[in-house]
Design an enzyme around this catalytic site. Sequence first.
Site, short mmCIF file in Angstrom:
data_model
loop_
_atom_site.label_atom_id
_atom_site.label_comp_id
_atom_site.label_asym_id
_atom_site.label_seq_id
_atom_site.Cartn_x
_atom_site.Cartn_y
_atom_site.Cartn_z
N GLY A 239 20.52 -5.61 4.05
CA GLY A 239 20.95 -6.61 3.08
C GLY A 239 21.88 -6.13 2.01
N LYS A 242 26.65 -4.16 4.42
CA LYS A 242 27.39 -3.36 5.39
C LYS A 242 28.22 -4.25 6.32
CE LYS A 242 23.62 -1.45 6.88
NZ LYS A 242 22.68 -2.08 5.93
N HIS A 459 -8.83 -9.22 -14.58
CA HIS A 459 -8.12 -8.21 -13.78
C HIS A 459 -6.64 -8.14 -14.20
CE1 HIS A 459 -7.49 -5.88 -9.96
NE2 HIS A 459 -6.26 -6.32 -10.15
N GLU A 460 -5.99 -9.30 -14.26
CA GLU A 460 -4.57 -9.32 -14.62
C GLU A 460 -4.38 -8.96 -16.09
OE1 GLU A 460 -2.46 -9.45 -12.35
OE2 GLU A 460 -3.83 -10.07 -10.76
#
Length: 662
Positions: A239, A242, A459-460
């Site tokens: 991506g 090229k 947790h977050e």
Amino acid sequence: MAKENKTPQKKPRFSAWWIYGLIAILLIGFQFFGGDGLSSTKKTTTSELQEYLRNGDIQKIVIITNMDEAKVYLTEEALQKDVHKDVAEKPLFPTTGAIPQYVLDYGDLQLFQSDISEIKKENSLDTIVEFDKESNVFMELLFTILPFVLIIGIWIYLMRRMSGGAGGGAGGQIFNIGKSKAKLFDEKTDTRTSFQDVAGLEGAKEEVEEIVEFLKNPDKYTSLGGKIPKGALLVGPPGTGKTLLAKAVAGEAKVPFFSLSGSDFVEMFVGVGASRVRDLFKQAKDKSPSIIFIDEIDAIGRARGKNNFTGSNDERENTLNQLLTEMDGFGTNTNVIVLAATNRADVLDKALMRAGRFDRQIYVDLPDIRERKEIFEVHLRPIKTAETLDLDFLARQTPGFSGADIANVCNEAALIAARKEKKAVGKQDFLDAVDRIVGGLEKKNKIITPEEKRTIAYHEAGHATVSWMLEHAAPLVKVTIVPRGQSLGSAWYLPEERLIVRPEQMKDDMCATLGGRAAEKVIFDKISTGALSDLEKITKQARAMVTIYGMNDEIGNLTYYDSSGQNEYGFTKPYSEETAQKIDQEISAIIEEQYQRALAVLEEHKDKLTELAERLLEKEVIFKEDLEKIFGRRPHEKHFDQKGQEIPSGSLTPEESAEENK
């Protein structure tokens, strides 16, 4: 004198429909001539046959033993009776031999034969009873020839499909299978891609532009004794542009440009790949100066003799050998340059990479922040965007994105804006597009219990708290507990684009990653499976520190990384069992150390962790500004007010304090 018309007459083309027509004629012939023709033979039953036999109407009965069938022939007197009027008429297409008037399926042969004998004996009849087997010459001939006809027809059809000829003769098309499948672009071809469409990639674009200049003005370089390079290999992650660079070369070179994929050489027949390589280079030499572009060259350019236990790769190796010969076989004055692209340069054969074949290796890397801005400018040309859209902001929000990823972001943002009935694509649409691509589709209908949701929120919040307090952790952008893809919640960061990474930076990132599990332990004194992706990430980081980067005192300045991709050790490890145990111990020690750090940070700021988690439960999505209100400014960062005076860490500016009081 009239001129003789010498216009060549077109030869009738052989078509597969001839075969189908022949089969149809054979089947129809079998129906007409293999059977009894369109006669007036009538089906009857055993009881009717016995009645006709008692009345003396039957002259002969022929029992066909291989078909469980009996044919009944009437006497001349019986044909005059009204009861046999339907079968007395002559057939439309008579065949040789007598035609039976009736036919029946007799069932059990012994019982049928016994009934006939008994009736003949009771009525003193001289009716003839014969036994025979059905033999059809046309049917036998049909089933003998039909398989060969079908095989020949299928073979001709396959040859025509592989040779690409839809209407030509199969005999002339078969030999096209060894011809090159390269697509030719020249001045007659409308190729609209130019170097202006290629944003970023300044170094790679400069190299490719010079190759085009070689072909346009070769005397400029050869007059000083220089030689035109024979090949250039474009190497880089997927991506990055090229193939786009190659399209730009096709549009700018104004010379014949042959484009094909490495898989186009591969075929089921032996020798076809090498033949197509020869034909490709022959065409290129005939149209010199020209360019050959082979995309995904690793399909045929893999290293020879590696892990080839079955010998199944011989055909691919023959194709590679022919490519090596052709690239090193033509002289420098033929002006034929070979371009190739791959994202697996590590598996290519060393003979292909040497000077004289691919003289230049052009590395096409992921774009940096400046190049991402240029790529956004290119892909936003056809999109109606809001006037206030900040391209610098978009470039900062997409670290690690390739050119293809950015194009996908622009397209996804346009679709999101259209879904919301907007007239222009705005900042929030692009942020939603980034979330959609990185995190996956938002799952609003996913069923989550309140207890699970609370665990996810803490947790977050643990990730956010630890990363906010550590010096080298990536700055936070937002935290969400809205499920996306396979994740139940996520924390979004904006990492610095570093060229080198130090041990303390890697350890801070690992500590922040472990903040989620540490928060569950601090608040609930329990852990869950929600930290799976976090554990996978830090384990890879810790192993890289020990075995790749040499960032460990116990193992020392050693690396077991093989950048060539050729595993010289085979299936064995490049270290002893004793060293393997040390590696495992050091990895475990690094991870445990950072876990304890995360626990200590969260214990110290437990009240703020709780406040952040409760706000996250309330809003579901919080941003950097929410963390600043709870924690204040990030430690280790210097901030200045409007008068230029430094603001202490953890406090707000007077303007922010006034806004907070409001």
